[in-house]
Design a protein around this motif. Structure first.
Motif, PDB file in Angstrom:
ATOM      1  N   LEU A 178       2.930   3.258  -9.049  1.00  0.00           N
ATOM      2  CA  LEU A 178       3.274   4.367  -8.159  1.00  0.00           C
ATOM      3  C   LEU A 178       2.063   4.805  -7.356  1.00  0.00           C
ATOM      4  CD1 LEU A 178       5.364   6.515 -10.692  1.00  0.00           C
ATOM      5  CD2 LEU A 178       6.233   4.909  -8.981  1.00  0.00           C
ATOM      6  N   SER A 179       2.300   5.552  -6.299  1.00  0.00           N
ATOM      7  CA  SER A 179       1.196   6.119  -5.529  1.00  0.00           C
ATOM      8  C   SER A 179       0.533   7.252  -6.323  1.00  0.00           C
ATOM      9  CB  SER A 179       1.710   6.654  -4.192  1.00  0.00           C
ATOM     10  OG  SER A 179       2.598   7.737  -4.418  1.00  0.00           O
ATOM     11  N   TRP A 180      -0.637   7.733  -5.828  1.00  0.00           N
ATOM     12  CA  TRP A 180      -1.371   8.773  -6.549  1.00  0.00           C
ATOM     13  C   TRP A 180      -0.519  10.023  -6.725  1.00  0.00           C
ATOM     14  CZ3 TRP A 180      -3.061  13.753  -6.200  1.00  0.00           C
ATOM     15  CH2 TRP A 180      -4.081  14.116  -7.077  1.00  0.00           C
ATOM     16  N   TRP A 181       0.158  10.446  -5.654  1.00  0.00           N
ATOM     17  CA  TRP A 181       0.970  11.654  -5.729  1.00  0.00           C
ATOM     18  C   TRP A 181       2.152  11.470  -6.668  1.00  0.00           C
ATOM     19  CZ3 TRP A 181      -0.783  16.082  -4.194  1.00  0.00           C
ATOM     20  CH2 TRP A 181      -1.748  16.131  -3.182  1.00  0.00           C
ATOM     21  N   GLN A 182       2.742  10.284  -6.645  1.00  0.00           N
ATOM     22  CA  GLN A 182       3.878  10.029  -7.535  1.00  0.00           C
ATOM     23  C   GLN A 182       3.437  10.010  -9.003  1.00  0.00           C
ATOM     24  OE1 GLN A 182       5.192   6.373  -5.646  1.00  0.00           O
ATOM     25  NE2 GLN A 182       6.947   7.410  -4.701  1.00  0.00           N
ATOM     26  N   ARG A 183       2.234   9.438  -9.254  1.00  0.00           N
ATOM     27  CA  ARG A 183       1.725   9.437 -10.639  1.00  0.00           C
ATOM     28  C   ARG A 183       1.427  10.857 -11.101  1.00  0.00           C
ATOM     29  NH1 ARG A 183      -1.433   4.955  -9.126  1.00  0.00           N
ATOM     30  NH2 ARG A 183      -3.310   6.236  -9.073  1.00  0.00           N
ATOM     31  N   ALA A 184       0.829  11.678 -10.193  1.00  0.00           N
ATOM     32  CA  ALA A 184       0.547  13.075 -10.567  1.00  0.00           C
ATOM     33  C   ALA A 184       1.838  13.821 -10.884  1.00  0.00           C
ATOM     34  CB  ALA A 184      -0.208  13.770  -9.429  1.00  0.00           C
ATOM     35  N   GLY A 185       2.869  13.582 -10.065  1.00  0.00           N
ATOM     36  CA  GLY A 185       4.157  14.221 -10.330  1.00  0.00           C
ATOM     37  C   GLY A 185       4.769  13.751 -11.629  1.00  0.00           C
ATOM     38  N   ASN A 186       4.585  12.445 -11.928  1.00  0.00           N
ATOM     39  CA  ASN A 186       5.115  11.906 -13.183  1.00  0.00           C
ATOM     40  C   ASN A 186       4.421  12.538 -14.391  1.00  0.00           C
ATOM     41  OD1 ASN A 186       5.038   9.596 -15.420  1.00  0.00           O
ATOM     42  ND2 ASN A 186       6.867   9.322 -14.159  1.00  0.00           N
ATOM     43  N   VAL A 187       3.092  12.726 -14.296  1.00  0.00           N
ATOM     44  CA  VAL A 187       2.355  13.359 -15.397  1.00  0.00           C
ATOM     45  C   VAL A 187       2.807  14.810 -15.585  1.00  0.00           C
ATOM     46  CG1 VAL A 187       0.073  14.162 -16.106  1.00  0.00           C
ATOM     47  CG2 VAL A 187       0.346  11.855 -15.193  1.00  0.00           C
ATOM     48  N   LEU A 188       2.917  15.547 -14.474  1.00  0.00           N
ATOM     49  CA  LEU A 188       3.354  16.947 -14.578  1.00  0.00           C
ATOM     50  C   LEU A 188       4.770  17.044 -15.137  1.00  0.00           C
ATOM     51  CD1 LEU A 188       1.947  18.412 -11.237  1.00  0.00           C
ATOM     52  CD2 LEU A 188       1.077  18.747 -13.558  1.00  0.00           C
ATOM     53  N   TRP A 189       5.607  16.081 -14.785  1.00  0.00           N
ATOM     54  CA  TRP A 189       6.972  16.052 -15.322  1.00  0.00           C
ATOM     55  C   TRP A 189       6.947  15.913 -16.847  1.00  0.00           C
ATOM     56  CZ3 TRP A 189      10.244  11.211 -15.999  1.00  0.00           C
ATOM     57  CH2 TRP A 189      11.563  11.541 -16.299  1.00  0.00           C
ATOM     58  N   HIS A 190       6.027  15.102 -17.364  1.00  0.00           N
ATOM     59  CA  HIS A 190       5.906  14.950 -18.823  1.00  0.00           C
ATOM     60  C   HIS A 190       5.316  16.198 -19.486  1.00  0.00           C
ATOM     61  CE1 HIS A 190       6.564  10.677 -17.979  1.00  0.00           C
ATOM     62  NE2 HIS A 190       6.710  10.482 -19.278  1.00  0.00           N
ATOM     63  N   LEU A 191       4.531  16.976 -18.738  1.00  0.00           N
ATOM     64  CA  LEU A 191       3.808  18.094 -19.352  1.00  0.00           C
ATOM     65  C   LEU A 191       4.548  19.425 -19.267  1.00  0.00           C
ATOM     66  CD1 LEU A 191       0.111  17.435 -18.265  1.00  0.00           C
ATOM     67  CD2 LEU A 191       1.268  16.779 -20.371  1.00  0.00           C
ATOM     68  N   VAL A 192       5.693  19.454 -18.601  1.00  0.00           N
ATOM     69  CA  VAL A 192       6.393  20.732 -18.422  1.00  0.00           C
ATOM     70  C   VAL A 192       6.726  21.384 -19.770  1.00  0.00           C
ATOM     71  CG1 VAL A 192       8.535  21.781 -17.623  1.00  0.00           C
ATOM     72  CG2 VAL A 192       7.315  20.194 -16.146  1.00  0.00           C
ATOM     73  N   LEU A 193       7.379  20.659 -20.642  1.00  0.00           N
ATOM     74  CA  LEU A 193       7.788  21.238 -21.922  1.00  0.00           C
ATOM     75  C   LEU A 193       6.585  21.584 -22.820  1.00  0.00           C
ATOM     76  CD1 LEU A 193      10.996  19.144 -22.781  1.00  0.00           C
ATOM     77  CD2 LEU A 193      10.776  21.285 -21.537  1.00  0.00           C
ATOM     78  N   PRO A 194       5.571  20.698 -22.964  1.00  0.00           N
ATOM     79  CA  PRO A 194       4.393  21.112 -23.753  1.00  0.00           C
ATOM     80  C   PRO A 194       3.698  22.353 -23.197  1.00  0.00           C
ATOM     81  CG  PRO A 194       4.385  18.734 -23.446  1.00  0.00           C
ATOM     82  CD  PRO A 194       5.487  19.267 -22.591  1.00  0.00           C
ATOM     83  N   ILE A 195       3.622  22.456 -21.861  1.00  0.00           N
ATOM     84  CA  ILE A 195       2.949  23.627 -21.271  1.00  0.00           C
ATOM     85  C   ILE A 195       3.742  24.904 -21.544  1.00  0.00           C
ATOM     86  CG2 ILE A 195       2.392  24.703 -19.061  1.00  0.00           C
ATOM     87  CD1 ILE A 195       1.443  21.972 -18.103  1.00  0.00           C
ATOM     88  N   ILE A 196       5.059  24.821 -21.496  1.00  0.00           N
ATOM     89  CA  ILE A 196       5.878  26.005 -21.824  1.00  0.00           C
ATOM     90  C   ILE A 196       5.568  26.471 -23.247  1.00  0.00           C
ATOM     91  CG2 ILE A 196       8.245  26.783 -22.265  1.00  0.00           C
ATOM     92  CD1 ILE A 196       9.142  25.024 -19.955  1.00  0.00           C
ATOM     93  N   CYS A 197       5.480  25.518 -24.173  1.00  0.00           N
ATOM     94  CA  CYS A 197       5.198  25.876 -25.575  1.00  0.00           C
ATOM     95  C   CYS A 197       3.798  26.456 -25.739  1.00  0.00           C
ATOM     96  CB  CYS A 197       5.353  24.650 -26.472  1.00  0.00           C
ATOM     97  SG  CYS A 197       7.032  24.026 -26.555  1.00  0.00           S
ATOM     98  N   MET A 198       2.852  26.028 -24.907  1.00  0.00           N
ATOM     99  CA  MET A 198       1.463  26.493 -25.042  1.00  0.00           C
ATOM    100  C   MET A 198       1.206  27.805 -24.311  1.00  0.00           C
ATOM    101  SD  MET A 198      -0.545  22.867 -24.650  1.00  0.00           S
ATOM    102  CE  MET A 198      -2.169  23.630 -24.771  1.00  0.00           C
ATOM    103  N   THR A 199       2.102  28.203 -23.420  1.00  0.00           N
ATOM    104  CA  THR A 199       1.810  29.378 -22.601  1.00  0.00           C
ATOM    105  C   THR A 199       2.526  30.645 -23.064  1.00  0.00           C
ATOM    106  OG1 THR A 199       3.534  28.646 -21.085  1.00  0.00           O
ATOM    107  CG2 THR A 199       1.274  28.120 -20.505  1.00  0.00           C
ATOM    108  N   TYR A 200       3.727  30.545 -23.595  1.00  0.00           N
ATOM    109  CA  TYR A 200       4.498  31.782 -23.817  1.00  0.00           C
ATOM    110  C   TYR A 200       3.824  32.692 -24.857  1.00  0.00           C
ATOM    111  CZ  TYR A 200       6.448  30.086 -28.233  1.00  0.00           C
ATOM    112  OH  TYR A 200       6.588  29.642 -29.519  1.00  0.00           O
ATOM    113  N   GLY A 201       3.249  32.102 -25.912  1.00  0.00           N
ATOM    114  CA  GLY A 201       2.591  32.922 -26.927  1.00  0.00           C
ATOM    115  C   GLY A 201       1.307  33.550 -26.408  1.00  0.00           C
ATOM    116  N   GLY A 202       0.484  32.752 -25.733  1.00  0.00           N
ATOM    117  CA  GLY A 202      -0.761  33.263 -25.161  1.00  0.00           C
ATOM    118  C   GLY A 202      -0.499  34.269 -24.061  1.00  0.00           C
ATOM    119  N   PHE A 203       0.542  34.018 -23.289  1.00  0.00           N
ATOM    120  CA  PHE A 203       0.913  34.954 -22.228  1.00  0.00           C
ATOM    121  C   PHE A 203       1.284  36.316 -22.811  1.00  0.00           C
ATOM    122  CE2 PHE A 203       4.627  36.800 -20.075  1.00  0.00           C
ATOM    123  CZ  PHE A 203       4.043  37.168 -18.874  1.00  0.00           C
TER     124      PHE A 203
END
Length: 331
Positions: free
Chosen positions: A185-210
């Motif tokens: 994939l292109s650079w932007w597509q790879r970045a989007g693919n990584v962020l797509w994988h990180l959405v759920l882990p980031i939700i779990c890491m942010t709500y408590g700290g928030f």
């Protein structure tokens, strides 16, 4: 300032030495033989016998595990001086290479989570402090207490069931950091693919700290707005915005500077539970696997980096006190 900095740096040496000694002893006193665990994994449950015993003893001698603890620690300390962390017991790969592979993933994950937490929680906390006791303040207080009490592993399980190909929606990938074949994939597509994988882990890491940081910033700001200098600033005819930002918020930063000391090790240490649940190959998962396999060199390397970053973080937070509060002086 210079004398204070030199004293703190010299004090870090015995502190670091004490931390590594305690960590080294605790790791080696933990039940479980790394050689037997390694041979069981590689041999598919090898039965104990004369040959196996000889192999185990030879392997222990090869790794230096047959030596007394003080000898093993001395050898480890000599290697650390030259930044040689050795090879992993599990796969014989250089430890620095394994850390270099996992570190960027954990850094990205934690940087995104911390930015989200701070950018939303601090304004929300300040806003609630200025309207303390109101309906909005009470409603958000109940919401934040509920969020803070939710266990991360439980929320992660719910997210996987509802949004990651469970019984309901299939919006996000269930495991991993990037999709197979994403290198095409292109650079932007790879970045989007990584962020797509990180959405759920980031939700779990942010709500408590928030939730925690929002209530923390509210309580800090609540104390600041009651101070006499805030009333004086308003009496001078300054706008409420200038009073809060220029006179109030700077004094409210001191407790946040204290939290900064734990930020660096937290970022690199990773979130063990979240990375394990979502199979994110970061530092948290690497630490978990190292402990479970009794991989002494890898565990010591991770503990050493973590302790060093903790000491550096505490030093930086102490130095930042003078920047935030002009009353603090190191002369």
């Amino acid at each position: 300032m210079t004398a204070y900095l030199i004293r703190r740096l010299l004090l870090m040496i015995p502190t670091f030495f004490g931390i590594t000694v305690i960590t080294f002893v605790i790791i080696h006193l933990t039940p479980g033989d790394p050689v037997k665990l390694k041979m069981q994994q590689e041999g598919g449950g090898m039965k104990p016998g004369v040959v196996a015993t000889e192999v185990i003893e030879q392997t222990r001698k090869l790794y230096g595990l047959d030596q007394p603890l003080y000898v093993q620690y001395g050898r480890w300390l000599r290697r650390i001086v030259t930044l040689d962390f050795g090879n992993s017991f599990q796969d014989e790969r250089p430890i620095l290479r394994k850390i270099a592979e996992a570190l960027p993933i954990t850094l990205l994950l934690n940087l995104i989570a911390i930015c989200i937490i701070y950018c939303i929680a601090i304004p929300t906390g300040v806003w609630n402090a200025l309207r303390a006791g109101g309906l909005w303040d009470q409603g958000t207080a109940v919401l934040f207490y509920i969020l803070y009490s939710l266990p991360a592993f439980w929320v992660a399980s719910l997210l996987l069931i509802f949004f990651a190909g469970g019984d309901y929606l299939n919006w996000f990938p269930i495991v991993g950091f990037i999709s197979e074949g994403a290198e095409q994939l292109s650079w932007w597509q790879r970045a989007g693919n990584v962020l797509w994988h990180l959405v759920l882990p980031i939700i779990c890491m942010t709500y408590g700290g928030f939730a925690f940081l929002s209530r923390f910033s509210r309580s800090v700001m609540l104390d600041v707005v009651k101070q006499d200098y805030m009333r004086t600033a308003r009496a001078k005819g300054l706008s409420e915005w200038r009073v809060i930002v220029r006179h109030g918020f700077r004094n409210a930063l001191i407790p946040f500077v204290t939290l900064f000391g734990t930020l660096l090790p937290g970022m690199l240490g990773g979130s063990i539970i979240i990375e394990q649940i979502f199979s994110v190959p970061g530092m948290g998962r690497l630490s978990f696997e190292a402990v479970m396999a009794r991989d002494y060199p890898l565990v010591m390397a991770l503990a050493t980096i973590d302790s060093l970053l903790t000491l550096i973080g505490l030093l930086l937070s102490d130095l930042l006190y003078a920047v935030v509060d002009p009353r603090v002086s190191y002369e």
